[in-house]
Design a protein around this motif. Structure first.
Motif, mmCIF file in Angstrom:
data_model
loop_
_atom_site.group_PDB
_atom_site.id
_atom_site.type_symbol
_atom_site.label_atom_id
_atom_site.label_comp_id
_atom_site.label_asym_id
_atom_site.label_seq_id
_atom_site.Cartn_x
_atom_site.Cartn_y
_atom_site.Cartn_z
ATOM 1 N N GLU A 41 21.923 -14.704 -27.412
ATOM 2 C CA GLU A 41 21.386 -13.340 -27.539
ATOM 3 C C GLU A 41 21.594 -12.793 -28.946
ATOM 4 N N LEU A 89 13.627 -16.781 -24.872
ATOM 5 C CA LEU A 89 13.803 -15.367 -25.220
ATOM 6 C C LEU A 89 12.922 -14.986 -26.407
ATOM 7 N N GLN A 213 18.057 -6.750 -20.782
ATOM 8 C CA GLN A 213 17.105 -7.546 -21.558
ATOM 9 C C GLN A 213 15.669 -7.157 -21.216
ATOM 10 N N LEU A 283 24.222 -7.654 -26.523
ATOM 11 C CA LEU A 283 22.767 -7.764 -26.445
ATOM 12 C C LEU A 283 22.083 -6.785 -27.403
#
Length: 572
Positions: A41, A89, A213, A283
């Motif tokens: 992340e 991601l 997220q 994050l």
């Protein structure tokens, strides 16, 4: 010219600038090291907040080489898992609102699409029978299942979503997430907005302990939690949190962590709650640094039992602040905003820690009289940002019940008027905090002291707690409200918070003493004054905490804290 209040604490500025300098000097090997070590992340965060176009391209090539080498060697270990997690991601993130922060400044839209396609192809290279694919899909399926339930979808829909992930490929999951993000009303709003996200008149956050997220993909820029939300997050992934908390607890050097008057159990609950907060902090860490602490924070709420104990609130804030400082190392500044109650004790605590540059978010707040008192104190804080909450729904419902109880024959009238209780209080507070001093306001900078609307409610398919206060500095949105906003086309207007509430609606709601107490402050029309005028400075602490909206919410907070306390036995 608005009053800018106190300057940001030099310690905070220095810590942020130091870490930013380190990050801006990162090269390919540094990003690859983050991925290899499982800090995926943070590697992704660097791309969306700090990486140059050259660095993003160089990293993408290194990731491609690593993925192909791992697949060629038929490996199914942690390195491949980390590289594919990063690629996935990036593939979703490059189709999300995250591109507004840095990527759009570095690339054209065509280049962004090409880069997104590049990572989508990398994800597609993983065979379905590879254990990495199975591991990731199982984790993503669980996340989808629990997120759907939290979004107030049916159990059948949640089960179907989970099955869709499990029976598909990683590429299918990427497409599924992009489709869901693009269906978000908040995402559509963000992508049609011009300018830097940091400078937006309204920013919004994820009002939950999980699913940050996804919220970030839709345009969120911070996260709020409280004891019920911490407990809900724990219950969703109890075994995982137990392992994380144990590891974190053992990593701490308590000999250097001053805890003041906190007892052993209180420290353990703090560690448990912090574990959940810390995961989210990482994050949004790069966002926090990029915008010098004004966004990218996560809220941590102090022990609700200490609502008027200044010393213990300050002790816990400093203990948790030092805990994260120890975990971060290098004198870095924690990206936590500490939630304290809207009581006189909370006011005094805010004044103390505000001098240290520690961010505060005032919760258990239902009124203009509370928020104005805190606004004056927070304007003197040396933190990058502080917030004062208006708990819209937790205020509107007591007013509704009060009115319907008094006038059952006109139930429908009061059900409708009470929908705008939190809206009306917010609009009134907006004037009091941000209007120039010459026009009856405090002239406070809304970027430094933000109203934060919370505890939002849905009325049919209408959500006035969001749309009618848009333009308010910040709104924290529970997943079910975020999802409900996407049911139909929504119009977001920064002028909404400045538009007056209909006088008839206000007069109707003013038949409730709860509404009068929440709306009125000295200097307002005497006709709207409550019979008993509460004040943080002039009323007894008991009178404040036994006021209906505060008492009901406080009871829930205390109950959830006690439930969390019952979990700490595994820490020894």
């Amino acid at each position: 010219m608005m009053n800018q209040g106190s300057a940001v604490n030099p310690r905070v500025i220095s810590a942020i600038e130091h870490e930013k300098k380190v990050l801006t000097q990162y090269g390919v090997e540094d990003i690859v090291a983050l991925i290899e070590s499982g800090q995926v992340e943070r590697a992704v965060g660097h791309s969306f907040h700090f990486s140059s176009a050259k660095l993003i391209r160089e990293v993408s090539l290194q990731v491609k080489i690593a993925v192909e080498a791992e697949l060629q060697a038929a490996r199914e270990d942690g390195s491949l898992l980390n590289y594919i997690s990063y690629s996935l991601l990036m593939a979703v993130g490059l189709s999300s609102a995250l591109i507004k922060w840095n990527v759009q400044k570095e690339f054209s839209s065509q280049e962004i699409d090409a880069l997104q396609g590049f990572y989508a192809v990398l994800v597609a290279k993983v065979p379905a029978n590879n254990s990495v694919s199975k591991t990731l899909l199982e984790a993503y399926a669980e996340e989808v299942y629990h997120r759907y339930l939290t979004e107030a979808r049916s159990k059948e829909d949640a089960a179907a979503g989970k099955a869709q992930v499990l029976t598909g490929s990683l590429s299918d999951y990427v497409k599924m997430m992009i489709d869901e993000v693009h269906q978000s009303s908040l995402y559509a709003y963000e992508m049609h907005s011009e300018g830097d996200p940091l400078e937006a008149e309204t920013v919004w956050g994820n009002d939950y302990g999980l699913f940050l997220q996804f919220a970030l993909w839709c345009g969120a820029s911070f996260q709020t939690t409280n004891p019920p939300l911490v407990k809900a997050a724990w219950d969703t992934y109890a075994q995982d949190w137990k392992k994380r908390t144990s590891v974190l607890y053992k990593s701490l050097d308590f000999s250097t962590l001053k805890s003041g008057g906190l007892d052993a159990d209180q420290k353990k609950v703090s560690v448990l709650s912090y574990t959940i907060v810390e995961k989210s902090c990482h994050l949004v860490r790069d966002m926090y640094l990029q915008c010098a602490g004004r966004l990218g924070f996560v809220c941590y709420q102090v022990n609700p039992n200490h609502q008027n104990n200044v010393d213990l609130m300050v002790d816990e804030i400093r203990f948790v602040h030092a805990m994260m400082s120890q975990r971060l190392g290098h004198g870095y500044e924690p990206n936590i905003s500490f939630k304290i109650p809207g009581t006189l004790g909370g006011l005094k605590a805010a004044e103390i820690v505000g001098k240290d540059g520690i961010s505060i978010t005032v919760t258990l707040s239902f009124s203009v009289f509370q928020a104005v008192a805190f606004g004056k104190v927070l304007a003197k804080s040396t933190s990058a940002v502080s917030s004062v909450v208006i708990m819209n729904g937790r205020l509107a419902f007591p007013v509704r019940d009060d009115l319907v109880g008094m006038f059952p024959e006109d139930k429908e009238t009061y059900l409708k008027s009470s929908e705008l209780v939190g809206v009306d209080v917010t609009k009134h507070l907006y004037e009091k905090l941000y209007a120039p001093k010459g026009k009856g306001g405090l002239g406070i900078d809304p970027k430094r002291v933000r109203i934060m609307n919370a505890s939002l409610r849905i009325y049919g398919d209408e959500i006035p707690d969001v749309l009618d206060v848009w333009g308010s500095p910040s709104i924290t949105i529970f997943p079910n409200v975020r999802h409900a906003l996407s049911i139909k086309k929504r119009d977001y207007s920064f002028d909404a918070v400045k538009l007056p509430v209909d006088a008839d609606v206000r007069n109707t709601n003013a038949k409730s003493e709860i509404f009068r107490q929440s709306w009125w402050v000295e200097g307002d029309d005497a006709k709207l004054a409550p019979q008993q005028k509460l004040s943080l400075h002039d009323s007894s602490p008991e009178a404040i905490v036994t006021w209906g909206p505060i008492a009901a919410t406080q009871a829930q907070f205390v109950g959830s804290y006690q439930s969390t306390k019952e979990l700490i036995g595994f820490l020894g």
